[in-house]
Design a protein around this motif. Structure first.
Motif, short mmCIF file in Angstrom:
data_model
loop_
_atom_site.label_atom_id
_atom_site.label_comp_id
_atom_site.label_asym_id
_atom_site.label_seq_id
_atom_site.Cartn_x
_atom_site.Cartn_y
_atom_site.Cartn_z
N UNK A 158 -6.52 -10.65 7.43
CA UNK A 158 -6.35 -11.33 8.67
C UNK A 158 -5.45 -10.26 9.50
N UNK A 159 -4.25 -9.98 9.07
CA UNK A 159 -3.41 -9.21 9.49
C UNK A 159 -4.15 -7.61 10.04
N UNK A 160 -5.11 -7.12 9.21
CA UNK A 160 -5.92 -5.94 9.51
C UNK A 160 -6.77 -6.25 10.64
N UNK A 161 -7.42 -7.44 10.85
CA UNK A 161 -8.16 -7.80 11.60
C UNK A 161 -9.73 -7.62 11.16
N UNK A 173 -15.22 -8.82 7.46
CA UNK A 173 -15.63 -7.85 6.59
C UNK A 173 -15.25 -7.96 5.13
N UNK A 174 -15.82 -6.95 4.40
CA UNK A 174 -15.62 -6.80 2.90
C UNK A 174 -15.37 -8.44 2.12
N UNK A 175 -16.28 -9.08 2.47
CA UNK A 175 -16.43 -10.41 1.80
C UNK A 175 -16.06 -10.51 0.11
N UNK A 176 -16.41 -9.31 -0.25
CA UNK A 176 -16.17 -9.18 -1.81
C UNK A 176 -14.90 -8.53 -1.88
N UNK A 177 -14.13 -8.93 -2.92
CA UNK A 177 -12.80 -8.15 -3.10
C UNK A 177 -13.15 -6.72 -3.65
N UNK A 178 -14.26 -6.73 -4.54
CA UNK A 178 -14.38 -5.04 -4.66
C UNK A 178 -14.78 -4.15 -3.72
N UNK A 203 -12.98 0.03 -0.13
CA UNK A 203 -13.14 0.55 1.17
C UNK A 203 -11.62 0.73 2.06
N UNK A 204 -10.62 -0.09 1.64
CA UNK A 204 -9.43 -0.22 2.31
C UNK A 204 -8.26 0.02 1.36
N UNK A 205 -8.21 -0.77 0.26
CA UNK A 205 -6.75 -0.77 -0.42
C UNK A 205 -6.61 0.77 -1.26
N UNK A 206 -7.84 1.13 -1.94
CA UNK A 206 -7.64 2.29 -2.85
C UNK A 206 -7.40 3.75 -1.59
N UNK A 207 -8.23 3.88 -0.60
CA UNK A 207 -7.90 4.74 0.30
C UNK A 207 -6.61 4.93 0.78
#
Length: 358
Positions: free
Chosen positions: A183-186, A190-195, A200-204
């Motif tokens: 929500x904070x990242x708006x 998107x990215x409905x699956x945690x994987x 795409x977001x957390x690891x990069x």
């Protein structure tokens, strides 16, 4: 700053020595900006004096500003017009913590204009509470975020800085719900699956922050009914050499010796190898690293006897990376990907083993 034709010209030569100050609620606010929009608003805010009563107009040389943003000089005017236009249309949204149904929206930029090779920007006066006369705020050096390529790295870095423990060698933790982060990242839709979110977001963001800033962080996934619902972030400031000060070279030497003895290996004890091991431990945490070391023989024992392991060192780094998600199917995969004839790690090798997103 200096005067140019009766107006204040902003000097971009000293950006490595300036600080960004933000009210903490802005860090928790929801907004979506591109990488260069994020950089520009932070460059602009770094020139704001938090004790001022109102915002000033800041004037930048178009060529110099484009260079700081990594924009090709041939496209500087067009790209800066595009970025300024987008920033004027953007807004930040803040929800009332006591009643999430209540919210406030604020435009970021009030005015933008380009005349005679100079671009003038002014932050909207409704943003005063986030930059001026601050009481509870987060600060960091601007240089830490100027090399970011990933638009989400800015926000994760600020999440961590907000709870920073300034004592070197000391860690701090912060737990955020996955849906709250999205929500904070708006990016809630998107990215409905945690994987996918992780890939795409957390690891990069983790990779970029650990490589380019003044801190390292690792994370633990918190599950509810087998679903990852929250993330615990564990962060630590780097010391002056860039490595985790709580991990001594003695510990690294002991690890290398134990690895060679336990696995009948020839893991090199070079300075380069030690530094890469330090970076790995700093990223995942010493406890996780040691648990992986203890469990590793049980996981790969049968495959070693079959002679299926081509690179024990590379396999171990992959095991540390995947942790409890590691499975036997990766054994064959790593055998094809890695071949350490000299058994000495390079920076590229490390990135392949640790940072490669499968």
């Amino acid at each position: 700053m200096f005067f140019f034709g009766g107006v204040n010209m902003t000097n971009l030569d000293q950006l490595n020595n300036v600080w960004v100050y933000q009210e903490n609620s802005l860090i928790q606010s929801s907004y979506y900006l591109s990488t260069n929009e994020q950089k520009l608003i932070r460059i602009l805010s770094s020139f704001v004096n938090k004790y001022d009563s109102d915002f000033k107009e800041y004037i930048f040389n178009v060529t110099e500003l484009a260079e700081k943003l990594g924009i090709n000089s041939k496209n500087s005017y067009r790209e800066l017009e595009k970025i300024s236009s987008l920033l004027m249309s953007r807004y930040v949204k803040i929800k009332n913590p006591s009643n999430p149904k209540d919210w406030f929206m604020f435009h970021i930029i009030k005015t933008a204009k380009c005349l005679n090779g100079k671009i003038t920007l002014k932050i909207d006066s409704d943003m005063k509470n986030f930059y001026l006369k601050l009481q509870q705020y987060t600060k960091y050096k601007l240089e830490n975020i100027l090399e970011f390529k990933n638009k989400h790295s800015f926000r994760f870095y600020e999440f961590l800085k907000q709870f920073e423990n300034t004592k070197h060698g000391k860690t701090w933790e912060r737990i955020l719900e996955v849906e709250n982060i999205k929500e904070i990242l708006d990016i809630s839709k998107k990215y409905l699956l945690y994987s996918d979110f992780k890939k795409r977001v957390l690891l990069p963001s983790q990779k970029e922050i650990n490589e380019k800033t003044d801190l390292y962080f690792a994370f633990e996934e918190i599950k509810t009914a087998k679903k990852v619902t929250a993330i615990k972030f564990i962060a630590q400031l780097k010391n002056k050499t860039g490595f985790n000060s709580s991990i001594s070279i003695d510990k690294i030497n002991v690890f290398i010796a134990k690895f060679n003895t336990t696995f009948d290996s020839n893991l090199a004890g070079t300075t380069q190898t030690k530094e890469l091991v330090v970076k790995l431990i700093s990223s995942v945490g010493l406890n996780h690293f040691e648990k992986c070391f203890k469990q590793f023989p049980q996981v790969i024992g049968a495959e070693v006897k079959k002679g299926n392991i081509r690179s024990l060192e590379g396999l171990f780094m992959n095991f540390v990376k995947h942790g409890y998600n590691f499975n036997s199917s990766m054994l064959g995969q790593i055998g094809h990907e890695v071949n350490f004839e000299q058994r000495e790690y390079t920076e590229e090798d490390f990135e392949e083993f640790y940072f490669k997103v499968e």
